[in-house]
Design a protein around this motif. Structure first.
Motif, PDB file in Angstrom:
ATOM      1  N   GLY A 196       0.778  -1.226   0.000  1.00  0.00           N
ATOM      2  CA  GLY A 196       0.000   0.000   0.000  1.00  0.00           C
ATOM      3  C   GLY A 196       0.815   1.283   0.000  1.00  0.00           C
ATOM      4  O   GLY A 196       0.254   2.378   0.064  1.00  0.00           O
ATOM      5  N   TRP A 218      -3.491 -12.449  -4.839  1.00  0.00           N
ATOM      6  CA  TRP A 218      -3.289 -11.479  -3.768  1.00  0.00           C
ATOM      7  C   TRP A 218      -3.287 -10.052  -4.308  1.00  0.00           C
ATOM      8  O   TRP A 218      -3.817  -9.130  -3.669  1.00  0.00           O
ATOM      9  CB  TRP A 218      -1.988 -11.750  -3.009  1.00  0.00           C
ATOM     10  CG  TRP A 218      -0.723 -11.621  -3.827  1.00  0.00           C
ATOM     11  CD1 TRP A 218      -0.036 -12.613  -4.447  1.00  0.00           C
ATOM     12  CD2 TRP A 218      -0.018 -10.401  -4.132  1.00  0.00           C
ATOM     13  NE1 TRP A 218       1.060 -12.110  -5.113  1.00  0.00           N
ATOM     14  CE2 TRP A 218       1.095 -10.764  -4.943  1.00  0.00           C
ATOM     15  CE3 TRP A 218      -0.207  -9.065  -3.806  1.00  0.00           C
ATOM     16  CZ2 TRP A 218       2.011  -9.819  -5.412  1.00  0.00           C
ATOM     17  CZ3 TRP A 218       0.701  -8.119  -4.280  1.00  0.00           C
ATOM     18  CH2 TRP A 218       1.791  -8.502  -5.076  1.00  0.00           C
ATOM     19  N   GLU A 221      -6.844  -8.954  -5.282  1.00  0.00           N
ATOM     20  CA  GLU A 221      -7.613  -8.577  -4.096  1.00  0.00           C
ATOM     21  C   GLU A 221      -7.243  -7.166  -3.633  1.00  0.00           C
ATOM     22  O   GLU A 221      -8.115  -6.339  -3.346  1.00  0.00           O
ATOM     23  CB  GLU A 221      -7.357  -9.580  -2.966  1.00  0.00           C
ATOM     24  CG  GLU A 221      -8.106  -9.275  -1.689  1.00  0.00           C
ATOM     25  CD  GLU A 221      -7.820 -10.287  -0.592  1.00  0.00           C
ATOM     26  OE1 GLU A 221      -8.143 -10.012   0.576  1.00  0.00           O
ATOM     27  OE2 GLU A 221      -7.249 -11.362  -0.914  1.00  0.00           O
ATOM     28  N   HIS A 222      -5.943  -6.874  -3.574  1.00  0.00           N
ATOM     29  CA  HIS A 222      -5.505  -5.549  -3.143  1.00  0.00           C
ATOM     30  C   HIS A 222      -5.907  -4.478  -4.161  1.00  0.00           C
ATOM     31  O   HIS A 222      -6.264  -3.359  -3.775  1.00  0.00           O
ATOM     32  CB  HIS A 222      -3.988  -5.543  -2.960  1.00  0.00           C
ATOM     33  CG  HIS A 222      -3.526  -6.370  -1.804  1.00  0.00           C
ATOM     34  ND1 HIS A 222      -2.194  -6.495  -1.457  1.00  0.00           N
ATOM     35  CD2 HIS A 222      -4.218  -7.115  -0.900  1.00  0.00           C
ATOM     36  CE1 HIS A 222      -2.089  -7.292  -0.411  1.00  0.00           C
ATOM     37  NE2 HIS A 222      -3.305  -7.687  -0.067  1.00  0.00           N
ATOM     38  N   GLU A 224      -8.575  -4.523  -6.121  1.00  0.00           N
ATOM     39  CA  GLU A 224     -10.003  -4.279  -5.965  1.00  0.00           C
ATOM     40  C   GLU A 224     -10.282  -3.416  -4.746  1.00  0.00           C
ATOM     41  O   GLU A 224     -11.170  -2.547  -4.772  1.00  0.00           O
ATOM     42  CB  GLU A 224     -10.757  -5.612  -5.876  1.00  0.00           C
ATOM     43  CG  GLU A 224     -10.756  -6.389  -7.190  1.00  0.00           C
ATOM     44  CD  GLU A 224     -11.330  -7.793  -7.050  1.00  0.00           C
ATOM     45  OE1 GLU A 224     -11.603  -8.205  -5.893  1.00  0.00           O
ATOM     46  OE2 GLU A 224     -11.492  -8.475  -8.079  1.00  0.00           O
ATOM     47  N   GLN A 225      -9.522  -3.631  -3.669  1.00  0.00           N
ATOM     48  CA  GLN A 225      -9.688  -2.811  -2.473  1.00  0.00           C
ATOM     49  C   GLN A 225      -9.339  -1.356  -2.751  1.00  0.00           C
ATOM     50  O   GLN A 225     -10.042  -0.432  -2.314  1.00  0.00           O
ATOM     51  CB  GLN A 225      -8.815  -3.358  -1.338  1.00  0.00           C
ATOM     52  CG  GLN A 225      -9.270  -4.702  -0.804  1.00  0.00           C
ATOM     53  CD  GLN A 225      -8.273  -5.312   0.185  1.00  0.00           C
ATOM     54  OE1 GLN A 225      -7.189  -4.770   0.404  1.00  0.00           O
ATOM     55  NE2 GLN A 225      -8.638  -6.445   0.774  1.00  0.00           N
ATOM     56  N   LEU A 226      -8.239  -1.136  -3.475  1.00  0.00           N
ATOM     57  CA  LEU A 226      -7.833   0.230  -3.801  1.00  0.00           C
ATOM     58  C   LEU A 226      -8.851   0.901  -4.723  1.00  0.00           C
ATOM     59  O   LEU A 226      -9.177   2.081  -4.553  1.00  0.00           O
ATOM     60  CB  LEU A 226      -6.457   0.223  -4.471  1.00  0.00           C
ATOM     61  CG  LEU A 226      -5.262  -0.110  -3.572  1.00  0.00           C
ATOM     62  CD1 LEU A 226      -4.001  -0.293  -4.412  1.00  0.00           C
ATOM     63  CD2 LEU A 226      -5.042   0.993  -2.544  1.00  0.00           C
ATOM     64  N   GLN A 227      -9.350   0.150  -5.698  1.00  0.00           N
ATOM     65  CA  GLN A 227     -10.331   0.709  -6.624  1.00  0.00           C
ATOM     66  C   GLN A 227     -11.631   1.042  -5.900  1.00  0.00           C
ATOM     67  O   GLN A 227     -12.246   2.084  -6.157  1.00  0.00           O
ATOM     68  CB  GLN A 227     -10.581  -0.270  -7.772  1.00  0.00           C
ATOM     69  CG  GLN A 227      -9.387  -0.431  -8.703  1.00  0.00           C
ATOM     70  CD  GLN A 227      -9.568  -1.553  -9.711  1.00  0.00           C
ATOM     71  OE1 GLN A 227     -10.296  -2.521  -9.465  1.00  0.00           O
ATOM     72  NE2 GLN A 227      -8.906  -1.434 -10.856  1.00  0.00           N
ATOM     73  N   GLN A 228     -12.036   0.178  -4.979  1.00  0.00           N
ATOM     74  CA  GLN A 228     -13.248   0.427  -4.211  1.00  0.00           C
ATOM     75  C   GLN A 228     -13.079   1.650  -3.315  1.00  0.00           C
ATOM     76  O   GLN A 228     -13.982   2.480  -3.184  1.00  0.00           O
ATOM     77  CB  GLN A 228     -13.603  -0.806  -3.357  1.00  0.00           C
ATOM     78  CG  GLN A 228     -14.934  -0.693  -2.631  1.00  0.00           C
ATOM     79  CD  GLN A 228     -16.111  -0.564  -3.587  1.00  0.00           C
ATOM     80  OE1 GLN A 228     -16.114  -1.166  -4.653  1.00  0.00           O
ATOM     81  NE2 GLN A 228     -17.102   0.236  -3.218  1.00  0.00           N
ATOM     82  N   LYS A 229     -11.888   1.767  -2.726  1.00  0.00           N
ATOM     83  CA  LYS A 229     -11.603   2.904  -1.856  1.00  0.00           C
ATOM     84  C   LYS A 229     -11.675   4.217  -2.637  1.00  0.00           C
ATOM     85  O   LYS A 229     -12.204   5.218  -2.151  1.00  0.00           O
ATOM     86  CB  LYS A 229     -10.225   2.755  -1.230  1.00  0.00           C
ATOM     87  CG  LYS A 229      -9.862   3.855  -0.249  1.00  0.00           C
ATOM     88  CD  LYS A 229      -8.499   3.594   0.369  1.00  0.00           C
ATOM     89  CE  LYS A 229      -8.118   4.713   1.327  1.00  0.00           C
ATOM     90  NZ  LYS A 229      -6.779   4.474   1.943  1.00  0.00           N
ATOM     91  N   THR A 232     -15.230   5.371  -3.126  1.00  0.00           N
ATOM     92  CA  THR A 232     -15.956   5.829  -1.939  1.00  0.00           C
ATOM     93  C   THR A 232     -15.450   7.149  -1.405  1.00  0.00           C
ATOM     94  O   THR A 232     -16.068   7.736  -0.523  1.00  0.00           O
ATOM     95  CB  THR A 232     -15.872   4.777  -0.818  1.00  0.00           C
ATOM     96  OG1 THR A 232     -14.491   4.531  -0.500  1.00  0.00           O
ATOM     97  CG2 THR A 232     -16.515   3.474  -1.249  1.00  0.00           C
TER      98      THR A 232
END
Length: 241
Positions: A196, A218, A221-222, A224-229, A232
């Protein structure tokens, strides 16, 4: 891997003079010559007249690191590119590293018998392959491509060897003039998919855009988390009155 090794100067002698870095170039060049001599000694000790010990490259790697050993071997094969005793695969591998032209590069060209040296190159490449780093074979060319929003593969030459691991190579480009192929700027702002970390790099620090089929679970997954963040985070550019 825990070691960092003597600094490997990647630019030309003329560039070193322009940047007032001749001392760095000289120190790196001397280390290249020492590495070349260590390779020749390792081959002398490991070749029995018929076979080369499979672990012959490891002692040189331990002393000089993958970066410098690969640099010396790549330069050597580029200088001897017309010698048919080197395999086409090793010639192609060597050609993938840009070695700045210099009339002193011959000073660290390995002079062991080409057929035996070819076996040493095989051993070196096998040892490096065990690190499972991403390379150009996993990438699409960045030339002419917009980089923002893509997953970039950082060149191992950019990283200290203590950070050589696949999770430190994958970065999500988030902005910067370097993301645009027509811009004069070089800066690429990116987030490491491994830990990160957010940092500024140059476009030239990356070797390409990672192909979708090579994206590990892995990293996906990371990512997708960054894109979702990013989705938002509220847009404050046009606050309501």
């Amino acid at each position: 891997m825990t070691n960092d090794y003597a600094y490997l100067y990647l630019s030309s002698l003329s560039e070193a003079k322009r940047q007032d870095e001749i001392g760095l170039w000289q120190a790196s060049h001397s280390e290249n010559v020492a590495c070349k001599q260590a390779i020749e000694e390792a081959i002398r000790k490991s070749f029995d007249g018929m076979h080369l010990d499979a672990n012959c490259a490891q002692s040189v790697i331990d002393s000089f690191g993958f970066k410098r050993v690969g640099w010396v071997l790549s330069s050597t094969l580029q200088q001897k590119q017309y010698d048919g005793r080197f395999s086409p695969q090793n010639k192609t591998w060597a050609a993938s590293t840009f070695i700045p032209p210099c009339d002193r590069n011959y000073e660290f060209a390995v002079e062991s018998h080409p057929a035996v040296l070819d076996g040493f190159v095989n051993a070196f490449r096998e040892a490096q392959a065990e690190l499972k780093l991403f390379d150009g074979s996993h990438c699409d060319d960045m030339t002419g491509q917009e980089l923002e929003g893509t997953v970039l593969v950082m060149s191992p030459f950019t990283l200290k060897e203590s950070y050589w691991a696949p999770e430190n190579q994958l970065w999500l480009a988030t902005g910067g003039f370097g993301c645009t192929p027509t811009a004069s700027g070089r800066a690429v702002y990116a987030t490491c998919l491994g830990d990160g970390e957010q940092a500024r790099w140059n476009r030239s620090d990356f070797i390409g855009i990672l192909r979708e089929e090579h994206l590990p679970d892995w990293a996906r997954e990371h990512l997708e988390q960054l894109q979702q963040k990013s989705l938002t985070v509220p847009d404050m550019s046009h606050p309501s009155m």
